[in-house]
Motif scaffolding. Structure first.
Motif, short mmCIF file in Angstrom:
data_model
loop_
_atom_site.label_atom_id
_atom_site.label_comp_id
_atom_site.label_asym_id
_atom_site.label_seq_id
_atom_site.Cartn_x
_atom_site.Cartn_y
_atom_site.Cartn_z
N LEU A 193 0.51 -0.88 -0.23
CA LEU A 193 0.22 0.48 0.03
C LEU A 193 1.23 1.36 0.02
O LEU A 193 0.60 2.11 -0.58
CB LEU A 193 -1.06 -0.20 1.53
CG LEU A 193 -2.01 -1.16 1.13
CD1 LEU A 193 -2.81 -0.81 2.26
CD2 LEU A 193 -2.99 -1.20 -0.22
N ALA A 194 1.96 1.13 0.59
CA ALA A 194 2.51 2.16 0.74
C ALA A 194 3.43 2.84 -0.55
O ALA A 194 3.96 4.07 -1.25
CB ALA A 194 4.06 1.62 1.85
N THR A 195 3.65 1.81 -1.08
CA THR A 195 4.70 2.28 -3.34
C THR A 195 2.71 2.62 -3.17
O THR A 195 3.47 3.05 -4.76
CB THR A 195 5.01 0.91 -3.72
OG1 THR A 195 2.52 -0.41 -4.34
CG2 THR A 195 5.08 0.01 -2.99
N LEU A 196 1.18 2.77 -2.80
CA LEU A 196 0.76 3.11 -4.18
C LEU A 196 0.49 5.14 -3.30
O LEU A 196 -0.62 5.35 -3.68
CB LEU A 196 -0.50 3.05 -3.93
CG LEU A 196 -0.89 1.61 -4.55
CD1 LEU A 196 -1.95 0.55 -4.15
CD2 LEU A 196 -0.52 1.54 -5.77
N ALA A 197 1.09 5.25 -2.34
CA ALA A 197 0.41 6.87 -1.49
C ALA A 197 1.00 7.90 -2.40
O ALA A 197 1.93 7.89 -2.83
CB ALA A 197 1.96 7.15 -0.24
N GLY A 199 2.26 11.27 -4.19
CA GLY A 199 2.67 12.19 -4.90
C GLY A 199 4.37 11.30 -3.50
O GLY A 199 4.85 12.35 -3.77
N LEU A 200 4.32 10.71 -2.99
CA LEU A 200 5.18 9.30 -3.35
C LEU A 200 5.39 8.52 -4.51
O LEU A 200 5.30 7.86 -4.74
CB LEU A 200 5.47 8.78 -1.82
CG LEU A 200 5.67 9.17 -0.22
CD1 LEU A 200 5.82 8.57 0.30
CD2 LEU A 200 6.75 10.00 -0.91
N PRO A 201 7.18 8.96 -4.86
CA PRO A 201 7.55 7.19 -6.11
C PRO A 201 7.18 5.98 -5.39
O PRO A 201 7.65 6.01 -4.00
CB PRO A 201 8.97 7.68 -5.79
CG PRO A 201 9.53 9.47 -5.44
CD PRO A 201 7.98 9.31 -3.82
N TRP A 202 6.80 5.24 -5.62
CA TRP A 202 6.47 4.12 -4.88
C TRP A 202 8.00 2.95 -4.40
O TRP A 202 7.58 2.76 -3.25
CB TRP A 202 6.52 2.70 -6.68
CG TRP A 202 7.33 2.61 -7.28
CD1 TRP A 202 8.03 3.01 -8.49
CD2 TRP A 202 8.67 0.90 -6.86
NE1 TRP A 202 9.34 2.72 -8.72
CE2 TRP A 202 9.30 1.46 -7.94
CE3 TRP A 202 8.52 0.46 -5.94
CZ2 TRP A 202 10.40 0.47 -7.93
CZ3 TRP A 202 9.85 -0.16 -6.10
CH2 TRP A 202 10.46 -0.44 -7.47
N LEU A 207 10.44 2.07 1.06
CA LEU A 207 11.59 2.36 1.44
C LEU A 207 11.39 2.59 3.25
O LEU A 207 11.80 1.92 4.43
CB LEU A 207 12.91 3.21 0.78
CG LEU A 207 14.10 3.22 1.42
CD1 LEU A 207 15.00 2.10 1.52
CD2 LEU A 207 14.50 4.99 1.16
N ALA A 208 9.99 4.33 2.75
CA ALA A 208 9.81 3.65 4.06
C ALA A 208 9.27 3.04 5.39
O ALA A 208 9.59 2.69 6.37
CB ALA A 208 9.06 4.72 4.17
N VAL A 209 9.13 2.34 4.24
CA VAL A 209 7.97 0.44 5.32
C VAL A 209 8.79 0.21 6.08
O VAL A 209 9.10 -0.73 6.82
CB VAL A 209 7.11 0.04 4.64
CG1 VAL A 209 7.18 -0.97 5.65
CG2 VAL A 209 6.11 1.26 4.15
N LEU A 248 12.25 8.92 8.39
CA LEU A 248 13.45 9.39 7.99
C LEU A 248 13.17 9.26 6.17
O LEU A 248 14.60 9.47 5.35
CB LEU A 248 14.59 9.03 8.23
CG LEU A 248 15.50 9.41 10.03
CD1 LEU A 248 16.11 8.78 10.45
CD2 LEU A 248 15.94 11.10 9.40
N ALA A 249 12.64 7.92 5.52
CA ALA A 249 12.89 7.79 4.62
C ALA A 249 12.36 8.62 3.10
O ALA A 249 12.71 8.64 2.33
CB ALA A 249 12.67 6.63 4.62
N THR A 250 11.95 9.01 3.98
CA THR A 250 10.23 10.31 3.15
C THR A 250 11.00 11.51 3.27
O THR A 250 10.19 12.36 2.54
CB THR A 250 9.13 9.87 3.19
OG1 THR A 250 9.09 10.46 4.93
CG2 THR A 250 8.67 8.33 3.39
#
Length: 251
Positions: A193-197, A199-202, A207-209, A248-250
């Motif tokens: 799901l984080a890859t679909l956020a 405004g954020l590159p997938w 990486l954030a997770v 940090l990752a974002t």
């Protein structure tokens, strides 16, 4: 269905300030459901943080002010539970190499210099990282992903094989209550799901997770080594570490 309902009530009532009826019963199965549904319970907190970031940007507030308001709203919405756990965990780990003494320090609930310093530093990391994400134009997505990632790691901390440091308390209730397959599924779903956020590159969402989980895993491993397992405070410390890592990752 009764177990699911009780698990939802336990998750929401424990992890947020949202008023819900008390669970009709609490056992290991219900605790496992609650820990696996931690991200679901935190959806209102994540939504609040994201909306504050969007609203702050829309009216032209400085990025540091918006970041502080968003983090403050999440802390208020969770009654500061995880921040308190972070401070108590740091005090316990810094107090002594004696397991019993470390647990006693954590049980007291008053924050010493180690706990206060750790709390301030972790909040500064979260604040600085979210400020950077807001300045880069993807602060709302970063806030939502980080808040939810922080609650996803609860299933990791409560997975089979991770013992409780005490025979009583919240840690004893939830320890080893989540099957490893469920904990792995929570991670996979969170990463997907984080890859679909928006405004954020997938790859940045993924990486954030990954970084959030890695930060929580480091805290968890240290606590298992030093005090023999998890407590309610350790869970809070892992949540805040994961939020910091994900932000940090974002940034």
């Amino acid at each position: 269905m009764t177990r699911l309902g009780d698990g939802v009530r336990l998750a929401v009532g424990t992890l947020t300030a949202v008023p819900v009826p008390a669970p009709r019963q609490i056992d290991r199965a219900v605790a496992g459901v609650a820990m696996a549904l931690g991200p679901f319970a935190a959806l209102p907190l994540a939504a609040a943080a994201g909306l504050i970031v969007l609203g702050g940007a829309a009216i032209g507030l400085p990025a540091p002010a918006v970041a502080a308001l968003a983090l403050g709203a999440v802390a208020l919405g969770s009654r500061g539970l995880h921040l308190d756990g972070l401070a108590d965990t740091a005090d316990g780990l810094g107090a002594s190499y004696d397991r019993a003494k470390a647990l006693d320090v954590m049980r007291r609930g008053d924050s010493g210099p180690t706990g206060i310093a750790t709390l301030v530093l972790v909040l500064l990391v979260q604040f600085g990282a979210l400020t950077g994400a807001i300045s880069a134009g993807h602060g709302a997505a970063a806030a939502v992903v980080a808040v939810l990632c922080g609650r996803c790691v609860l299933s990791l901390c409560c997975a089979k094989g991770v013992p409780s440091a005490r025979p009583e308390g919240l840690g004893a209730t939830v320890a080893q209550s989540v099957p490893r397959a469920v904990a792995a599924l929570v991670f996979v779903v969170a990463a997907g799901l984080a890859t679909l956020a928006p405004g954020l590159p997938w790859w940045r969402g993924l990486l954030a997770v990954a970084v959030g989980y890695a930060a929580a895993a480091l805290v968890l491993a240290r606590c298992v080594q030093r005090i023999g397992g998890i407590t309610g405070d350790v869970l809070g410390g892992c949540v805040e570490a994961a939020v910091a890592g994900a932000l940090l990752a974002t940034a």
